[in-house]
Design an enzyme around this catalytic site. Structure first.
Site, PDB file in Angstrom:
ATOM      1  N   CYS A 162      23.135  -7.387  42.095  1.00  0.00           N
ATOM      2  CA  CYS A 162      21.876  -7.954  41.607  1.00  0.00           C
ATOM      3  C   CYS A 162      22.109  -8.782  40.346  1.00  0.00           C
ATOM      4  O   CYS A 162      21.403  -9.757  40.113  1.00  0.00           O
ATOM      5  CB  CYS A 162      20.874  -6.848  41.344  1.00  0.00           C
ATOM      6  SG  CYS A 162      20.319  -6.109  42.872  1.00  0.00           S
ATOM      7  N   ASN A 215      23.932 -12.659  47.290  1.00  0.00           N
ATOM      8  CA  ASN A 215      24.073 -11.201  47.298  1.00  0.00           C
ATOM      9  C   ASN A 215      22.904 -10.585  48.037  1.00  0.00           C
ATOM     10  O   ASN A 215      21.782 -10.678  47.572  1.00  0.00           O
ATOM     11  CB  ASN A 215      24.083 -10.659  45.871  1.00  0.00           C
ATOM     12  CG  ASN A 215      23.998  -9.149  45.856  1.00  0.00           C
ATOM     13  OD1 ASN A 215      24.863  -8.464  46.411  1.00  0.00           O
ATOM     14  ND2 ASN A 215      22.947  -8.618  45.252  1.00  0.00           N
ATOM     15  N   GLU A 216      23.157 -10.009  49.167  1.00  0.00           N
ATOM     16  CA  GLU A 216      22.151  -9.315  49.996  1.00  0.00           C
ATOM     17  C   GLU A 216      20.756  -9.954  49.867  1.00  0.00           C
ATOM     18  O   GLU A 216      19.763  -9.248  49.714  1.00  0.00           O
ATOM     19  CB  GLU A 216      22.131  -7.802  49.721  1.00  0.00           C
ATOM     20  CG  GLU A 216      21.829  -7.385  48.317  1.00  0.00           C
ATOM     21  CD  GLU A 216      21.675  -5.867  48.157  1.00  0.00           C
ATOM     22  OE1 GLU A 216      22.512  -5.103  48.621  1.00  0.00           O
ATOM     23  OE2 GLU A 216      20.673  -5.463  47.527  1.00  0.00           O
TER      24      GLU A 216
END
Ligand code: AHR
Length: 909
Positions: free
Chosen positions: A504, A632-633
């Site tokens: 994150c 990221n994701e």
């Protein structure tokens, strides 16, 4: 015994007729009952039914089996009514019930929430109000209100009500809010009628459910006339929602999906706590492990690490700086109660102000201004919960100072522990320009809780900034380097790569918080610090140069990951989640930054500006970057896809040799996973990064997860994964997953456990791999699995058969397919070409030791076996592996302890 009756042909015909009549009457009874109890079955007339039954009887076919077949394939309604509703609670998500007759409703999946709003920042801020649903031509369309004061709404669609398109949040341009939406379709156009919080009514249109027209005001009557909300009672409670008619097959698939998912979840929740029962009938386990000559090349980079600045992993953690808020840049974005003075103390006569006037650098705007009426001021800093010092070690002290009131000052710098002075040095400050001064401090005794204190003598105001205390004893003695013990425990995993700087932290909370690598290189006081979305501060002292240097120092490939031009979908700043990305007309500049990174890492300083900057930082030779992560994701929204494609294409055009690592969301299934993989296939992305944090049971019951992955397409990097605790049970489930991945390491080429580091007392995420405080490093049991696998990797997988025999309490062989042992003992065999060693890994997640015979077949020319074992009670946390050598003949009868992970390294050394 057989009985022969002598009868005439006539008599035979009569008996046959009576028999058929009897069967007919009997089967007709069955048949008509089926007809009665199943609405959908076409109600044939009595004559047709009779013909069918007679026909079936004449062919001596048991009629119930025919009807049963019909029941599966035909005997159901063609269509059913569905009621899509919402509990009213904005976090509860979308529910569905179905009905055959539009009167009696059956809710699907006990409180199963099929879609939840992804709008808004993390957790409770994600809201869904008054969803409106439309079923048209095989697709479900849903819109909902996200709040009553926002000029946006949410949309998504699905073909099966199971996998949903990542949500979009279109803006409304002529109205301030959208509440109580009504979604309809007229011809090919979607119409969305809605109210606003100031009691006006509007409609917007769309041809594609993506692009919406400007709002057009309408009157209340028009709005009311299109209302399609219905009230339905389900389980005694009344709900409002939309009724649609859908093919029965759609709902049938959904029923199967919900059932499967509930069954699977029950399996995934299993725990070793239940082993007393699970294995109560089992007395002994034995087996034969037989190595075949089938072999396939696999990735030798399977075990790596993922470093994210979470849990105080960087500042106060791996980054060895001992002073907290050394640059007076802490502020309320880091944490509400923090400011530029945080973690600095003064005595009562000292005046302490913060100035932004003529700072050292624009990226480091704040500094301390100190004065005192009596000409004696103090300023002290206790570091990150106390400074740990080692007697005799050398510490680099440095600071910037300038005289503001043109006075002269003496500064006495001391390291103190209570009343004890452990080291000191003094300086003079005369100039009105910033000047850095340095000294080496050598404590005369150890301390776990020392303080740095500056005593400032002289009247007037003095400016101070960037006050640093750095141990010389860093990993590989790098200046501005890493805490020795923490870096060493990471190096001990022998990771083949490091992914950094997040998670994150990479895509950030809001566009401004996205990680910008260029702000993390160069002189420390010119780097731009940022708030850390995990609730503290990133000094960026540990920046890209230091990350790359660490990779080189431990022989790991660097895998920098940077945002795909979008911030985190859970952002609270600048919108409500992933509202938008960098505007497309700024994407050129953004993508150039990523190209510059490749140039900085790999370029030639004599021809490349960015490579020259690298060389000036002290690294003349290229870092040899081979891969770069993008995203990221992320939510695989249209906004993301557009930007990702652009970046991927541009990188490939300029640097085709660089492998791009894409992203497929935060789960092992679901929308982002499906659409992320679709994107990977469409764009032929080199590698995608999968993430999942799941229970031990998930790993036990998903051993074939990668067996069906396409061998010839995009490769997998399992970039974040863990099971949910730090007990041996979790570690063993993780080891089982690694063994299954080794079998699939032609597709899954890299893995990294997450999160990596956690400072005790400052964790935002549990479990983690390695806990630490200022003086101790406490690897978890999960760590030892990573380490054992990292130090025992191979580059060829050898297929093997493990034949397990289980005996019950009476000594009888258990042959049932449901034998719980089968899934809980696993092996993997690899060959390491560089050493020539053969490595056998075995995991036993049962309370019973297993006696194995290992048949090496053609791999029988090894002399020595090194045995590493991690074993204990399933719920133990503090266990370490044991190591010993055994005789090669011991492999004829090797005991694999209960709850254990075993590595056998066969070598000729
Ligand atoms: O590993 C912790 C967090 O988990 C990462 O920052 C994020 O990518 C994931 O959700």
């Amino acid at each position: 015994m057989q009985i022969y009756l002598k009868i005439t042909k006539k008599e035979y015909a009569l008996y046959l007729f009576i028999y058929i009549l009897y069967k007919f009457a009997k089967e007709y009874h069955y048949f008509s009952n089926y007809v009665k109890t199943n609405y959908s079955m076409k109600k044939n007339n009595i004559f047709t039914n009779a013909i069918i039954v007679l026909f079936l009887n004449l062919f001596f076919c048991p009629i119930h089996s025919i009807i049963a077949i019909g029941y599966n394939t035909r005997n159901h309604p063609d269509s059913v009514y569905t009621f899509v509703y919402h509990y009213g609670d904005p976090h509860s998500g979308l529910r569905i019930a179905y009905s055959i007759d539009n009167r009696y409703w059956i809710p699907l999946g006990n409180d199963y929430s099929f879609v939840k709003s992804d709008f808004g920042s993390w957790g409770p801020f994600k809201t869904m109000y008054n969803p409106s649903t439309l079923y048209d031509n095989g697709t479900w369309y849903v819109v909902w209100s996200v709040a009553n004061n926002i000029n946006q709404f949410a949309t998504t669609k699905s073909e099966d009500f199971w996998i949903w398109k990542p949500q979009s949040y279109p803006y409304l341009y002529n109205s301030n809010s959208l509440i109580n939406p009504i979604l309809r379709k007229k011809g090919k156009k979607f119409e969305l009628y809605y109210k606003t919080n100031d009691n006006n009514y509007y409609v917007v249109f769309s041809d594609d459910f993506n692009n919406w027209s400007d709002s057009r005001q309408i009157n209340a009557e028009t709005y009311d006339s299109v209302s399609n909300l219905k009230s339905i009672i389900i389980n005694g409670k009344e709900y409002e929602g939309n009724i649609n008619k859908v093919p029965y097959s759609t709902i049938n698939k959904l029923i199967i999906n919900v059932d499967n998912s509930q069954t699977r979840n029950a399996l995934f929740n299993e725990s070793c706590r239940d082993d007393i029962n699970r294995f109560k009938n089992i007395e002994s386990i034995s087996g034969v492990l037989d190595l075949t000559s089938n072999i396939k090349p696999i990735s030798s980079n399977l075990i790596g690490i993922f470093f994210e600045d979470i849990n105080y992993s960087a500042d106060g953690g791996l980054y060895a700086e001992l002073i907290q808020n050394r640059d007076f840049e802490y502020n309320e974005m880091d944490r509400k109660e923090w400011n530029a003075k945080s973690f600095w103390e003064t005595d009562s006569s000292t005046e302490f102000e913060i100035s932004e006037d003529k700072p050292i650098h624009t990226n480091n705007r704040h500094y301390a201004v100190i004065s005192s009426p009596d000409g004696f001021a103090t300023l002290s800093n206790n570091g990150f919960d106390g400074i740990v010092l080692k007697k005799g070690d050398e510490y680099d002290f440095s600071f910037f100072a300038k005289s503001i009131s043109k006075g002269k000052y003496n500064i006495n710098v001391k390291l103190i522990d209570g009343d004890k002075v452990l080291a000191q040095s003094s300086f003079k400050v005369k100039t009105t320009e910033w000047k850095q001064q340095k000294a080496v401090l050598t404590p005369n005794s150890d301390s776990k809780n020392a303080t740095l204190q500056l005593e400032i003598q002289g009247k007037g105001k003095i400016g101070l900034d960037f006050i640093s205390l750095f141990p010389q004893n860093t990993y590989k003695s790098r200046p501005n380097g890493l805490r020795q013990d923490l870096a060493q425990v990471l190096a001990d995993i022998h990771p083949k790569f490091i992914r950094f700087p997040g998670g994150c932290v990479t895509h950030g909370n809001g566009l401004e918080n996205m990680y910008n690598w260029k702000e993390t290189i160069g002189p420390l006081w010119e780097r731009k610090s940022q708030f850390n979305l995990w609730g503290y501060h990133q000094s960026k002292g540990l920046g890209f140069y230091e990350f790359f240097q660490f990779c080189e120092d431990i022989g790991a490939e660097p895998l920098p990951v940077l945002p795909a031009g979008v911030c985190c979908q859970n952002s609270s700043i600048g919108g409500h989640g992933q509202q938008g990305g960098i505007p497309m007309d700024e994407m050129d500049d953004y993508t150039q930054d990523l190209l510059d990174l490749i140039e900085w890492a790999n370029g030639d300083p004599s021809t490349s500006k960015w490579a020259k900057i690298r060389a000036e930082s002290g690294h003349e030779q290229p870092f040899n970057l081979k891969m770069i992560g993008i995203g990221n994701e992320d939510l695989i929204s249209d906004v993301f896809v557009e930007r990702f494609k652009y970046i991927n294409k541009t990188i490939k055009e300029h640097y085709p040799e660089i492998q791009v690592v894409g992203t497929v969301g935060p789960f092992f299934e679901g929308s982002d996973y499906e659409y992320g993989w679709q994107l990977a296939k469409d764009e032929k992305i080199d590698i995608v990064d999968e993430h999942y944090y799941v229970s031990p049971g998930w790993y036990i019951h998903n051993q074939d997860y990668y067996d069906t992955y396409d061998r010839n397409g995009t490769k997998v990097y399992l970039g974040e994964w863990a099971s949910r605790s730090n007990e041996l049970e979790n570690a063993l489930a993780e080891s089982m997953h690694i063994l299954n991945i080794e079998r699939n390491a032609d597709v899954v080429i890299m893995t990294s456990y997450a999160p990596l580091l956690a400072k005790i007392g400052h964790t935002q995420w549990n479990p983690d791999l390695i806990y630490f405080n200022n003086s101790e490093v406490l690897p978890t049991v999960n760590y030892y699995i990573q380490q054992l696998c990292g130090t025992n990797s191979g580059n060829n997988y050898i297929y093997s058969n493990l034949q397990i025999e289980t005996k019950d309490l009476n000594g009888n062989l258990i042959t049932s397919d449901n034998n719980p042992v089968q899934k809980r003992i696993k092996q993997s065999v690899v060959l390491d070409n560089s050493s020539g060693d053969l490595i056998i890994k075995l995991v036993n997640i049962t309370p019973i030791p297993a006696t194995l015979k290992i048949i090496l077949n053609r791999y029988n020319n090894y002399k020595t076996v090194f045995l590493s074992t991690l074993a204990g009670e399933y719920n133990e946390k503090n266990i370490k592996p044991t190591y010993k050598s055994i005789d090669i003949n011991d492999l004829h009868q090797l005991i694999i302890p209960s709850y254990s992970f075993t590595v056998l390294r066969l070598t000729n050394n």
